[in-house]
Design a protein around this motif. Structure first.
Motif, PDB file in Angstrom:
ATOM      1  N   SER A   8       1.908 -33.803 -44.756  1.00  0.00           N
ATOM      2  CA  SER A   8       2.440 -33.637 -43.394  1.00  0.00           C
ATOM      3  C   SER A   8       2.050 -32.296 -42.782  1.00  0.00           C
ATOM      4  CB  SER A   8       3.964 -33.777 -43.394  1.00  0.00           C
ATOM      5  OG  SER A   8       4.574 -32.663 -44.053  1.00  0.00           O
ATOM      6  N   LEU A   9       1.515 -31.405 -43.614  1.00  0.00           N
ATOM      7  CA  LEU A   9       1.128 -30.076 -43.148  1.00  0.00           C
ATOM      8  C   LEU A   9      -0.393 -29.983 -43.078  1.00  0.00           C
ATOM      9  CD1 LEU A   9       3.570 -27.941 -45.342  1.00  0.00           C
ATOM     10  CD2 LEU A   9       3.930 -28.748 -43.005  1.00  0.00           C
ATOM     11  N   ASN A  10      -0.896 -29.566 -41.932  1.00  0.00           N
ATOM     12  CA  ASN A  10      -2.338 -29.438 -41.736  1.00  0.00           C
ATOM     13  C   ASN A  10      -2.677 -27.957 -41.558  1.00  0.00           C
ATOM     14  OD1 ASN A  10      -5.015 -29.404 -40.747  1.00  0.00           O
ATOM     15  ND2 ASN A  10      -4.782 -31.498 -39.955  1.00  0.00           N
ATOM     16  N   LEU A  11      -3.285 -27.369 -42.573  1.00  0.00           N
ATOM     17  CA  LEU A  11      -3.585 -25.935 -42.533  1.00  0.00           C
ATOM     18  C   LEU A  11      -4.533 -25.575 -41.406  1.00  0.00           C
ATOM     19  CD1 LEU A  11      -4.015 -25.196 -46.361  1.00  0.00           C
ATOM     20  CD2 LEU A  11      -2.078 -24.586 -44.915  1.00  0.00           C
ATOM     21  N   ASP A  12      -5.500 -26.449 -41.118  1.00  0.00           N
ATOM     22  CA  ASP A  12      -6.509 -26.142 -40.104  1.00  0.00           C
ATOM     23  C   ASP A  12      -5.927 -26.089 -38.697  1.00  0.00           C
ATOM     24  OD1 ASP A  12      -8.446 -26.039 -42.052  1.00  0.00           O
ATOM     25  OD2 ASP A  12      -8.958 -28.162 -41.867  1.00  0.00           O
ATOM     26  N   GLU A  13      -4.878 -26.844 -38.433  1.00  0.00           N
ATOM     27  CA  GLU A  13      -4.314 -26.928 -37.095  1.00  0.00           C
ATOM     28  C   GLU A  13      -3.128 -25.990 -36.883  1.00  0.00           C
ATOM     29  OE1 GLU A  13      -3.353 -30.981 -36.407  1.00  0.00           O
ATOM     30  OE2 GLU A  13      -5.446 -31.678 -36.511  1.00  0.00           O
ATOM     31  N   MET A  14      -2.761 -25.223 -37.910  1.00  0.00           N
ATOM     32  CA  MET A  14      -1.603 -24.338 -37.813  1.00  0.00           C
ATOM     33  C   MET A  14      -1.918 -23.079 -37.020  1.00  0.00           C
ATOM     34  SD  MET A  14       0.046 -24.350 -41.623  1.00  0.00           S
ATOM     35  CE  MET A  14       0.688 -25.834 -42.381  1.00  0.00           C
ATOM     36  N   SER A  15      -0.874 -22.521 -36.405  1.00  0.00           N
ATOM     37  CA  SER A  15      -0.993 -21.192 -35.830  1.00  0.00           C
ATOM     38  C   SER A  15      -1.122 -20.198 -36.975  1.00  0.00           C
ATOM     39  CB  SER A  15       0.259 -20.864 -35.006  1.00  0.00           C
ATOM     40  OG  SER A  15       1.403 -20.774 -35.860  1.00  0.00           O
ATOM     41  N   LYS A  16      -1.581 -18.994 -36.668  1.00  0.00           N
ATOM     42  CA  LYS A  16      -1.740 -17.996 -37.731  1.00  0.00           C
ATOM     43  C   LYS A  16      -0.412 -17.685 -38.400  1.00  0.00           C
ATOM     44  CE  LYS A  16      -3.730 -13.530 -38.877  1.00  0.00           C
ATOM     45  NZ  LYS A  16      -4.511 -12.364 -38.424  1.00  0.00           N
ATOM     46  N   LYS A  17       0.668 -17.666 -37.624  1.00  0.00           N
ATOM     47  CA  LYS A  17       1.986 -17.370 -38.184  1.00  0.00           C
ATOM     48  C   LYS A  17       2.397 -18.435 -39.188  1.00  0.00           C
ATOM     49  CE  LYS A  17       6.801 -16.489 -36.933  1.00  0.00           C
ATOM     50  NZ  LYS A  17       7.797 -16.379 -35.821  1.00  0.00           N
ATOM     51  N   ASP A  18       2.217 -19.708 -38.814  1.00  0.00           N
ATOM     52  CA  ASP A  18       2.565 -20.800 -39.735  1.00  0.00           C
ATOM     53  C   ASP A  18       1.638 -20.794 -40.945  1.00  0.00           C
ATOM     54  OD1 ASP A  18       4.656 -21.688 -38.225  1.00  0.00           O
ATOM     55  OD2 ASP A  18       3.503 -23.220 -37.155  1.00  0.00           O
ATOM     56  N   HIS A  19       0.368 -20.474 -40.698  1.00  0.00           N
ATOM     57  CA  HIS A  19      -0.621 -20.467 -41.773  1.00  0.00           C
ATOM     58  C   HIS A  19      -0.248 -19.450 -42.845  1.00  0.00           C
ATOM     59  CE1 HIS A  19      -4.703 -19.900 -43.581  1.00  0.00           C
ATOM     60  NE2 HIS A  19      -4.800 -21.193 -43.295  1.00  0.00           N
ATOM     61  N   MET A  20       0.187 -18.276 -42.428  1.00  0.00           N
ATOM     62  CA  MET A  20       0.498 -17.219 -43.385  1.00  0.00           C
ATOM     63  C   MET A  20       1.879 -17.374 -44.013  1.00  0.00           C
ATOM     64  SD  MET A  20       0.977 -14.102 -40.671  1.00  0.00           S
ATOM     65  CE  MET A  20       2.129 -12.993 -41.438  1.00  0.00           C
ATOM     66  N   HIS A  21       2.653 -18.388 -43.567  1.00  0.00           N
ATOM     67  CA  HIS A  21       3.963 -18.643 -44.157  1.00  0.00           C
ATOM     68  C   HIS A  21       4.055 -20.047 -44.752  1.00  0.00           C
ATOM     69  CE1 HIS A  21       5.132 -15.138 -41.580  1.00  0.00           C
ATOM     70  NE2 HIS A  21       5.823 -14.856 -42.672  1.00  0.00           N
ATOM     71  N   THR A  22       2.917 -20.608 -45.063  1.00  0.00           N
ATOM     72  CA  THR A  22       2.894 -21.886 -45.779  1.00  0.00           C
ATOM     73  C   THR A  22       3.084 -21.612 -47.264  1.00  0.00           C
ATOM     74  OG1 THR A  22       1.387 -22.865 -44.163  1.00  0.00           O
ATOM     75  CG2 THR A  22       1.514 -23.921 -46.328  1.00  0.00           C
ATOM     76  N   PRO A  23       4.018 -22.287 -47.934  1.00  0.00           N
ATOM     77  CA  PRO A  23       4.257 -22.023 -49.365  1.00  0.00           C
ATOM     78  C   PRO A  23       2.983 -22.155 -50.183  1.00  0.00           C
ATOM     79  CG  PRO A  23       5.966 -23.464 -48.472  1.00  0.00           C
ATOM     80  CD  PRO A  23       4.920 -23.330 -47.407  1.00  0.00           C
ATOM     81  N   TRP A  24       2.789 -21.227 -51.112  1.00  0.00           N
ATOM     82  CA  TRP A  24       1.559 -21.244 -51.907  1.00  0.00           C
ATOM     83  C   TRP A  24       1.397 -22.531 -52.703  1.00  0.00           C
ATOM     84  CZ3 TRP A  24       2.298 -22.107 -56.986  1.00  0.00           C
ATOM     85  CH2 TRP A  24       3.450 -21.638 -57.613  1.00  0.00           C
ATOM     86  N   LEU A  25       2.485 -23.185 -53.028  1.00  0.00           N
ATOM     87  CA  LEU A  25       2.395 -24.446 -53.766  1.00  0.00           C
ATOM     88  C   LEU A  25       1.653 -25.499 -52.930  1.00  0.00           C
ATOM     89  CD1 LEU A  25       5.312 -25.904 -55.844  1.00  0.00           C
ATOM     90  CD2 LEU A  25       3.943 -27.400 -54.411  1.00  0.00           C
ATOM     91  N   VAL A  26       1.939 -25.497 -51.645  1.00  0.00           N
ATOM     92  CA  VAL A  26       1.244 -26.433 -50.747  1.00  0.00           C
ATOM     93  C   VAL A  26      -0.237 -26.083 -50.663  1.00  0.00           C
ATOM     94  CG1 VAL A  26       1.096 -27.291 -48.381  1.00  0.00           C
ATOM     95  CG2 VAL A  26       3.344 -26.866 -49.426  1.00  0.00           C
ATOM     96  N   ILE A  27      -0.540 -24.809 -50.622  1.00  0.00           N
ATOM     97  CA  ILE A  27      -1.937 -24.359 -50.548  1.00  0.00           C
ATOM     98  C   ILE A  27      -2.714 -24.843 -51.762  1.00  0.00           C
ATOM     99  CG2 ILE A  27      -3.433 -22.320 -50.571  1.00  0.00           C
ATOM    100  CD1 ILE A  27      -1.196 -20.868 -48.989  1.00  0.00           C
ATOM    101  N   ILE A  28      -2.146 -24.659 -52.941  1.00  0.00           N
ATOM    102  CA  ILE A  28      -2.834 -25.111 -54.155  1.00  0.00           C
ATOM    103  C   ILE A  28      -3.012 -26.618 -54.123  1.00  0.00           C
ATOM    104  CG2 ILE A  28      -2.625 -25.353 -56.661  1.00  0.00           C
ATOM    105  CD1 ILE A  28      -1.367 -22.639 -56.798  1.00  0.00           C
ATOM    106  N   TYR A  29      -1.987 -27.335 -53.694  1.00  0.00           N
ATOM    107  CA  TYR A  29      -2.098 -28.800 -53.610  1.00  0.00           C
ATOM    108  C   TYR A  29      -3.252 -29.199 -52.687  1.00  0.00           C
ATOM    109  CZ  TYR A  29      -1.189 -33.588 -52.154  1.00  0.00           C
ATOM    110  OH  TYR A  29      -1.338 -34.916 -51.865  1.00  0.00           O
ATOM    111  N   LYS A  30      -3.313 -28.570 -51.515  1.00  0.00           N
ATOM    112  CA  LYS A  30      -4.337 -28.931 -50.530  1.00  0.00           C
ATOM    113  C   LYS A  30      -5.747 -28.725 -51.091  1.00  0.00           C
ATOM    114  CE  LYS A  30      -1.959 -29.897 -46.707  1.00  0.00           C
ATOM    115  NZ  LYS A  30      -2.114 -31.180 -45.973  1.00  0.00           N
ATOM    116  N   TYR A  31      -5.967 -27.546 -51.683  1.00  0.00           N
ATOM    117  CA  TYR A  31      -7.313 -27.254 -52.173  1.00  0.00           C
ATOM    118  C   TYR A  31      -7.616 -27.980 -53.471  1.00  0.00           C
ATOM    119  CZ  TYR A  31      -8.029 -23.978 -48.447  1.00  0.00           C
ATOM    120  OH  TYR A  31      -8.213 -23.440 -47.193  1.00  0.00           O
ATOM    121  N   LEU A  32      -6.591 -28.415 -54.158  1.00  0.00           N
ATOM    122  CA  LEU A  32      -6.794 -29.219 -55.350  1.00  0.00           C
ATOM    123  C   LEU A  32      -7.356 -30.591 -54.974  1.00  0.00           C
ATOM    124  CD1 LEU A  32      -6.471 -29.181 -58.418  1.00  0.00           C
ATOM    125  CD2 LEU A  32      -4.138 -30.055 -58.127  1.00  0.00           C
ATOM    126  N   GLN A  33      -6.913 -31.118 -53.844  1.00  0.00           N
ATOM    127  CA  GLN A  33      -7.443 -32.406 -53.397  1.00  0.00           C
ATOM    128  C   GLN A  33      -8.928 -32.274 -53.016  1.00  0.00           C
ATOM    129  OE1 GLN A  33      -5.068 -34.573 -54.190  1.00  0.00           O
ATOM    130  NE2 GLN A  33      -3.911 -32.661 -54.439  1.00  0.00           N
TER     131      GLN A  33
END
Length: 534
Positions: free
Chosen positions: A197-222
């Motif tokens: 449900s979270l799209n890193l590419d479409e986020m504002s910089k503020k949302d991007h820098m406050h996305t939980p790291w667990l989600v980041i790992i999940y995204k790049y793992l895919q």
């Protein structure tokens, strides 16, 4: 909460942080028997009474002597000649009004013979300063009735402990370190939905820098899996490449890891730990495969019923995995998304627990147990700690005193190992008991017999090691040292051993933390210690 309960929580605040309300409840309902109120024995009770053990009983038929007054802080000159059990009980009870205590002014050997069922009601029996013959009789009785026995001894500058417990199960082992149970290698549907449900590419910089790291790992793992036939990073090289892949998602390129992209820094830091494959630990598999787990019956304990329920969950609903722990670590994130992610894990853990609890209810019914034999909160705690379950099956004192070839081979290997020098003190203490059985006193107990006792003790050592088929290479100066002690109980050693023994007793009665198995030797001269299964 009542004022009385609030006062109690304040009083026991530090230990409540260690073992929780349920652990404190277990301690407050525990009944402890101390055999002989020696300096070591009273130090052990002190360290159980202060945190609020339920009750204690001292069994001791001795009268207070000058030697007792000299090394025991819980006896004074006014108690000279009085019942040691009674005086020690009265003084120890002054430490904590929440604890009740009693005493039996009788030799333990006599009590075992005249009233053998007396010891069966205790949570644990702690023994100090008892003859080998009396110990073997009491130990056999306790072993047959499943009562844990803790033997503690202070002999000069040597401390000794031996735990004899037929079976001890631990739900909360409190490991020093463990991997978080995040399931990024096997993401469950709710986690997938949240991350997708979270799209890193479409986020504002503020949302991007406050996305939980667990989600980041999940995204790049895919992304990684799409490029590597569905396989995650497996070795050092691949994980290093995966970290570089995560770095490509950083918005600012001014630094490798800019401060305002701290969540990406955290993601890179946690790569190695979160990519550990999710599996059932070997120690837990052993519990699942144990006969007590596979073949339940009307006498099965709550531990084994819950273990069986979790085993069946793993085999069916869990897809080979244990119930989710349900917690996530702190991370740089906005509160809204962090709480949502936290709830994703909590909801999954609650769902898993409910499935396990349903199995528990069915198992209780099938084995003739009342439905309230195990409460839902017990199952919740069990599921949360299912990765850390431990089982100890001990060795009886009788088995130790009639060693088999494997045990003797183990002792021989320890004797040959320079780093295991403290095993020699164990052998000498065993020889001391033989000396006492033969001469009705300890070596060096009387000043004018020290030199003669050195030769006698050396003979006991030689005879014992010969029976065991071992080469007696014990140094003469160690034999001299034991004789020089004259069975003296030094308060500094007694105090140290009292703290260690109380700690192990608390582990037993609370079923939290893992007790030692099964022999502990402390060398106060060198400030070293060792544990061995003997």
């Amino acid at each position: 909460m009542s004022t009385k309960q609030m006062d109690k929580n304040k009083k026991y605040d530090r230990q409540l942080r260690l073992w929780g309300d349920h652990g404190q409840q277990s301690l407050e309902t525990a009944t402890v028997c101390l055999v002989n109120a020696t300096a070591t024995g009273t130090e052990i009770l002190k360290n159980l009474i202060l945190p609020g053990v339920g009750s204690f009983t001292i069994v001791d038929g001795n009268k207070v002597t000058g030697q007792d007054i000299g090394n025991n802080f819980f006896l004074d000159k006014d108690s000279l000649g009085k019942s040691r059990a009674q005086v020690a009980t009265e003084l120890l009870l002054e430490l904590n009004e929440d604890v009740s205590g009693d005493f039996v002014d009788e030799k333990p050997e006599v009590l075992v013979e005249n009233n053998p069922t007396f010891f069966n009601t205790f949570s644990i029996v702690i023994v100090t300063d008892i003859s080998e013959k009396g110990l073997l009789t009491l130990a056999d009785l306790l072993w047959k009735n499943g009562v844990p026995l803790l033997i503690t001894r202070s002999y000069g500058l040597i401390g000794y402990m031996r735990l004899a417990v037929k079976e001890h199960t631990v739900t909360e082992s409190h490991p020093d370190s463990s991997h978080e149970d995040l399931r990024l290698d096997h993401p469950f549907p709710a986690l997938v939905d949240f991350c997708d449900s979270l799209n890193l590419d479409e986020m504002s910089k503020k949302d991007h820098m406050h996305t939980p790291w667990l989600v980041i790992i999940y995204k790049y793992l895919q992304i990684w899996k799409e490029r590597h036939n569905g396989d995650p990073p497996k070795n050092y090289k691949e994980k290093k490449e995966f970290k570089e892949l995560i770095k490509t998602g950083i918005r600012s390129k001014d630094e490798d890891i800019p401060e305002d992209e701290e969540n990406f820094d955290e993601a890179i830091t946690h790569v190695n730990s979160v990519l550990v494959p999710t599996k059932v630990p070997d120690s837990v598999c052993e519990i699942f495969n144990d006969n007590a787990c596979c073949n339940l019956h009307t006498e099965s304990s709550a531990f084994w019923i819950m273990a069986r329920a979790v085993k069946d969950f793993v085999d069916h609903e869990g897809d080979g995995m244990l119930p989710l722990r349900g917690s996530i670590p702190d991370m740089t994130a906005d509160s809204e998304r962090y709480i949502k992610l936290q709830n994703v894990y909590k909801d999954k853990a609650n769902s898993d627990m409910s499935l396990v609890y349903a199995r528990v209810v069915n198992l209780l019914k099938a084995n003739g147990k009342p439905h309230d034999f195990i409460e839902e909160e017990d199952v919740r705690l069990f599921c949360k700690n299912s990765y850390f379950l431990r089982l100890i099956r001990g060795r009886s004192i009788e088995e130790e005193h009639t060693p088999d070839p494997n045990s003797l081979s183990h002792i021989a290997s320890l004797l040959d190992d320079p780093s295991s020098e403290d095993i020699t003190w164990y052998i000498l203490l065993r020889a001391v008991d033989r000396f006492h059985a033969q001469y009705n006193r300890y070596p060096g107990q009387y000043d004018d017999q020290v030199e003669a006792d050195i030769a006698k003790l050396k003979g006991c050592v030689g005879k014992m090691t010969q029976e065991w088929g071992l080469t007696s290479n014990i140094k003469d100066d160690m034999i001299h040292e034991i004789c020089r002690y004259g069975a003296a109980e030094l308060h500094s050693v007694a105090s140290f051993m009292g703290g260690i023994a109380a700690q192990e007793a608390i582990k037993i009665v609370t079923s939290q933390f893992v007790p030692f198995n099964n022999t502990y030797i402390y060398n106060a001269m060198k400030q070293t210690s060792m544990t061995e299964q003997l």
